[in-house]
Design an enzyme around this catalytic site. Structure first.
Site, PDB file in Angstrom:
ATOM      1  N   GLU A   1     -23.648 -51.175  13.627  1.00 33.88           N
ATOM      2  CA  GLU A   1     -24.863 -51.240  12.992  1.00 33.88           C
ATOM      3  C   GLU A   1     -25.816 -51.998  14.067  1.00 33.88           C
ATOM      4  O   GLU A   1     -25.826 -53.035  14.484  1.00 33.88           O
ATOM      5  CB  GLU A   1     -24.883 -52.189  11.755  1.00 33.88           C
ATOM      6  CG  GLU A   1     -23.828 -51.996  10.808  1.00 33.88           C
ATOM      7  CD  GLU A   1     -24.527 -50.914   9.821  1.00 33.88           C
ATOM      8  OE1 GLU A   1     -25.701 -50.569  10.128  1.00 33.88           O
ATOM      9  OE2 GLU A   1     -23.806 -50.144   9.053  1.00 33.88           O
TER      10      GLU A   1
ATOM     11  N   CYS B   1     -33.804 -56.030  12.055  1.00 31.33           N
ATOM     12  CA  CYS B   1     -33.328 -54.638  12.984  1.00 31.33           C
ATOM     13  C   CYS B   1     -34.161 -53.662  12.175  1.00 31.33           C
ATOM     14  O   CYS B   1     -34.455 -52.667  12.953  1.00 31.33           O
ATOM     15  CB  CYS B   1     -31.879 -54.596  12.644  1.00 31.33           C
ATOM     16  SG  CYS B   1     -31.439 -54.592  10.734  1.00 31.33           S
TER      17      CYS B   1
HETATM   18  P1  NAD Z   1     -26.024 -58.996  20.488  1.00 33.83           P
HETATM   19  O1  NAD Z   1     -25.752 -57.578  20.394  1.00 33.83           O
HETATM   20  O2  NAD Z   1     -26.496 -59.909  21.379  1.00 33.83           O
HETATM   21  O3  NAD Z   1     -25.157 -59.573  19.483  1.00 33.83           O
HETATM   22  C1  NAD Z   1     -24.268 -59.449  18.512  1.00 33.83           C
HETATM   23  C2  NAD Z   1     -22.887 -59.980  18.592  1.00 33.83           C
HETATM   24  O4  NAD Z   1     -22.080 -59.637  19.729  1.00 33.83           O
HETATM   25  C3  NAD Z   1     -22.988 -61.770  18.645  1.00 33.83           C
HETATM   26  O5  NAD Z   1     -21.762 -62.322  17.949  1.00 33.83           O
HETATM   27  C4  NAD Z   1     -22.607 -62.035  20.151  1.00 33.83           C
HETATM   28  O6  NAD Z   1     -22.100 -63.185  20.384  1.00 33.83           O
HETATM   29  C5  NAD Z   1     -21.604 -60.878  20.412  1.00 33.83           C
HETATM   30  N1  NAD Z   1     -21.963 -60.529  22.021  1.00 33.83           N
HETATM   31  C6  NAD Z   1     -23.043 -60.556  22.721  1.00 33.83           C
HETATM   32  N2  NAD Z   1     -22.574 -60.057  23.941  1.00 33.83           N
HETATM   33  C7  NAD Z   1     -21.375 -59.674  23.806  1.00 33.83           C
HETATM   34  C8  NAD Z   1     -20.565 -59.024  24.998  1.00 33.83           C
HETATM   35  N3  NAD Z   1     -20.897 -58.651  26.155  1.00 33.83           N
HETATM   36  N4  NAD Z   1     -19.205 -58.724  24.321  1.00 33.83           N
HETATM   37  C9  NAD Z   1     -18.794 -58.709  23.141  1.00 33.83           C
HETATM   38  N5  NAD Z   1     -19.717 -59.400  22.214  1.00 33.83           N
HETATM   39  C10 NAD Z   1     -20.759 -59.804  22.693  1.00 33.83           C
HETATM   40  O7  NAD Z   1     -27.253 -58.964  19.257  1.00 33.83           O
HETATM   41  P2  NAD Z   1     -28.412 -59.913  18.756  1.00 33.83           P
HETATM   42  O8  NAD Z   1     -29.316 -60.392  19.648  1.00 33.83           O
HETATM   43  O9  NAD Z   1     -27.463 -61.084  18.144  1.00 33.83           O
HETATM   44  O10 NAD Z   1     -29.045 -59.077  17.605  1.00 33.83           O
HETATM   45  C11 NAD Z   1     -30.154 -58.384  17.860  1.00 33.83           C
HETATM   46  C12 NAD Z   1     -29.722 -56.963  17.727  1.00 33.83           C
HETATM   47  O11 NAD Z   1     -28.896 -56.614  16.542  1.00 33.83           O
HETATM   48  C13 NAD Z   1     -30.921 -56.062  17.823  1.00 33.83           C
HETATM   49  O12 NAD Z   1     -30.828 -55.016  18.372  1.00 33.83           O
HETATM   50  C14 NAD Z   1     -30.826 -55.712  15.964  1.00 33.83           C
HETATM   51  O13 NAD Z   1     -31.682 -54.486  16.062  1.00 33.83           O
HETATM   52  C15 NAD Z   1     -29.561 -55.579  15.921  1.00 33.83           C
HETATM   53  N6  NAD Z   1     -29.557 -55.727  14.406  1.00 33.83           N
HETATM   54  C16 NAD Z   1     -29.057 -54.649  13.741  1.00 33.83           C
HETATM   55  C17 NAD Z   1     -28.634 -54.716  12.595  1.00 33.83           C
HETATM   56  C18 NAD Z   1     -28.266 -53.423  11.611  1.00 33.83           C
HETATM   57  O14 NAD Z   1     -27.864 -53.833  10.492  1.00 33.83           O
HETATM   58  N7  NAD Z   1     -28.204 -52.356  12.235  1.00 33.83           N
HETATM   59  C19 NAD Z   1     -29.123 -55.847  11.836  1.00 33.83           C
HETATM   60  C20 NAD Z   1     -29.217 -57.090  12.415  1.00 33.83           C
HETATM   61  C21 NAD Z   1     -29.687 -56.899  14.010  1.00 33.83           C
END
Ligand code: NAD
Length: 487
Positions: free
Chosen positions: A219, A253
């Protein structure tokens, strides 16, 4: 003593091992057990409602408890109730069609729990994006390990306590930590992963999962276009766009990322946008119901998007009441319109994720369709206008995650509607029966009947096989004739 959550690779692997062993020993949970788990989850969320609201607000700097209650707690409770109400139907085996030749047999699909699901969540809706996937996993009869975001540490801690109070670690476990822990987590041999987060991290998760061939739902994010038909820049439309864009300070998002407005309506759009914001936030950006930006990194990133657009010649309009008062509150950015930003500006290239709305004008719906199709497939698309030929064409000729017509965000709250992006905005879906099914293994079962016609078609082949083939495929001559008449 403060419990230390497992977060080294070895610790996490041990928890996964224990969950898997329990899953194998205890077998798939019954309908009643699943209902009970959902009930426990529901009660846990409601019992911690106030703490969750406070923790989220402290994590963000400021967020209205109403936003947490309406956009998170309510969505979670409704999703749990939906799953509970539909569980019996979802769990039912499905009879499938059997071909003439196999008629004495019976075919069915059984939806079997996959085992242990890994759930990775982002910070922007830290409760709902952790708990709705968990509820789905439990409804489908699975165990789960959760990895909430490190950027909302207080909320993640409340989630950990809440889960530990309500579930045995063999049922549900919470792992806390940042990217390193996330990387180790995504490398575990789960039976399924549901990752919600950014597109760049989503790529890494998919790579890690591929080492163990773990199926996954991604997602992700992206730039969701919002198209306003000619003459529809009305108060009602702008109220809906402001709700979608400014809830949670734009850190959503599926928020409208940019607006495509008919060129005749630009001035009306700008005026109505400001008027709507003034109604929503009567104390300007320091209003109780206007959220701050989650951390300094994102605050600076958003400021730099505005500056980049300004230096490229775009018109930057801080809007609503007393926008200058944003400086009085921690990490607060006034609602901002950016008009005429070029395609090469950062604001038109990156997902914004903040209270800034770039606006571009168009003349025809074809121009809009070409613009959307020239960019990565978005997570959501919004259209304000009549359900007429233009609307039909837009829907048929663009591909996105869900679509909202004359509303924003509300598709997420439709529990019976599947939710998910496409390509760079995600893959797979949850919510609705799709969520239950994606966390279940659809096992096809064929039961042989007493009379076994196909057994006549076994070696040593001879006259019966010839006769059978003739009945089913037709004679050689007839097939040849058919081929030549259709050519
Ligand atoms: P992110 O990708 O930075 O983090 C998401 C998760 O991944 C967190 O738990 C984080 O600790 C982990 N993570 C971060 N870097 C990592 C790595 N290198 N390896 C493994 N895990 C890692 O996202 P965010 O900043 O927390 O959230 C914002 C993003 O999420 C935006 O792009 C938004 O559009 C998206 N989002 C999508 C939805 C959806 O339902 N499609 C919903 C909410 C947010």
């Amino acid at each position: 003593m403060v419990a230390v959550p497992p977060n080294s690779g070895a610790d996490m692997a041990a928890v996964l091992g224990r969950q898997r062993a329990a899953f194998l020993n205890e077998g798939p949970p019954s309908f009643a057990d699943r209902k009970l788990r959902l009930k426990r989850l529901r009660a846990a969320v409601l019992a911690h409602r106030r703490e969750l609201g406070e923790a989220v607000s402290a994590d963000f700097g400021h967020r209205s408890r109403y936003e947490t209650d309406i956009l998170e707690v309510l969505c979670v409770i409704q999703a749990i109730d939906y799953l509970g109400r539909n569980l019996r139907r979802f769990m039912k085996q499905e009879r499938r069609h059997v071909g003439l030749f196999y008629r004495t047999g019976r075919a069915r699909v059984e939806y079997q729990p996959k085992g242990v699901i890994g759930v990775m969540a982002p910070w922007n809706y830290p409760l709902s994006l952790t708990i709705i996937p968990l509820a789905t996993a439990l409804a489908a009869g699975n165990r789960a390990m959760l990895k909430p975001s490190e950027l909302t540490p207080r909320t993640s801690e409340v989630i950990r306590l809440m889960i530990e109070e309500s579930f045995r670690p063999e049922e549900v476990a919470v792992v806390l930590g940042g990217p390193d822990v996330g990387a180790a987590f995504s490398a575990l041999p789960f039976d399924h992963i549901l990752f919600t987060g950014s597109t760049p991290v989503g790529r890494k998760i998919m790579k890690a999962a591929s080492d163990n061939l773990v199926p996954l739902i991604l997602e992700l994010g992206g730039k969701s276009p919002t198209i306003i038909a000619r003459g529809r820049a009305t108060r009602q439309t702008l109220d809906s766009i402001v709700f979608g864009k400014l809830s949670n300070g734009g850190q959503t998002c599926i928020a409208p990322d940019y607006a495509l407005v008919h060129e005749d309506d630009l001035d009306t759009f700008i005026a109505e946008f400001g008027a709507s914001i003034a109604r929503f936030y009567p104390d300007g950006p320091t209003s109780r119901d206007y959220a701050s930006i989650v951390n300094d990194h994102h605050y600076e990133r958003l400021k730099s998007l505005i500056e980049d657009a300004r230096t490229s010649g775009a018109r930057v309009i801080e809007t609503g009441l007393t926008p200058e008062r944003a400086a009085e509150r921690l990490r607060t950015i006034a609602p901002t319109l950016v008009v005429g930003a070029g395609d090469d500006t950062k604001i038109m290239q990156e997902e914004i994720f903040g209270p800034i709305l770039p606006v571009r004008t168009y003349r025809t719906i074809d121009e809009v369709i070409d613009y959307v199709n020239a960019r990565p497939r978005p997570l959501a698309l919004y259209y304000f206008g009549a359900q007429d030929a233009d609307c039909g064409k837009l829907l048929a000729r663009t591909t996105s995650g869900n679509v909202g017509i004359n509303n924003t965000l509300l598709h997420f709250a439709q529990d019976d509607l599947s939710f998910g992006g496409v390509g760079p905005s995600g893959m797979g879906a949850y919510h609705g029966i799709e969520g239950f099914r994606s966390m279940s293994h659809a096992k096809g079962v064929f039961v042989q009947g007493r009379w076994n016609l196909p057994s006549l078609m076994r070696a040593p082949f001879g006259k019966i096989a010839d006769l059978g083939l003739k009945v089913m495929l037709g004679s050689d001559r007839r097939s040849k004739r058919r081929g030549s008449s259709s050519a």
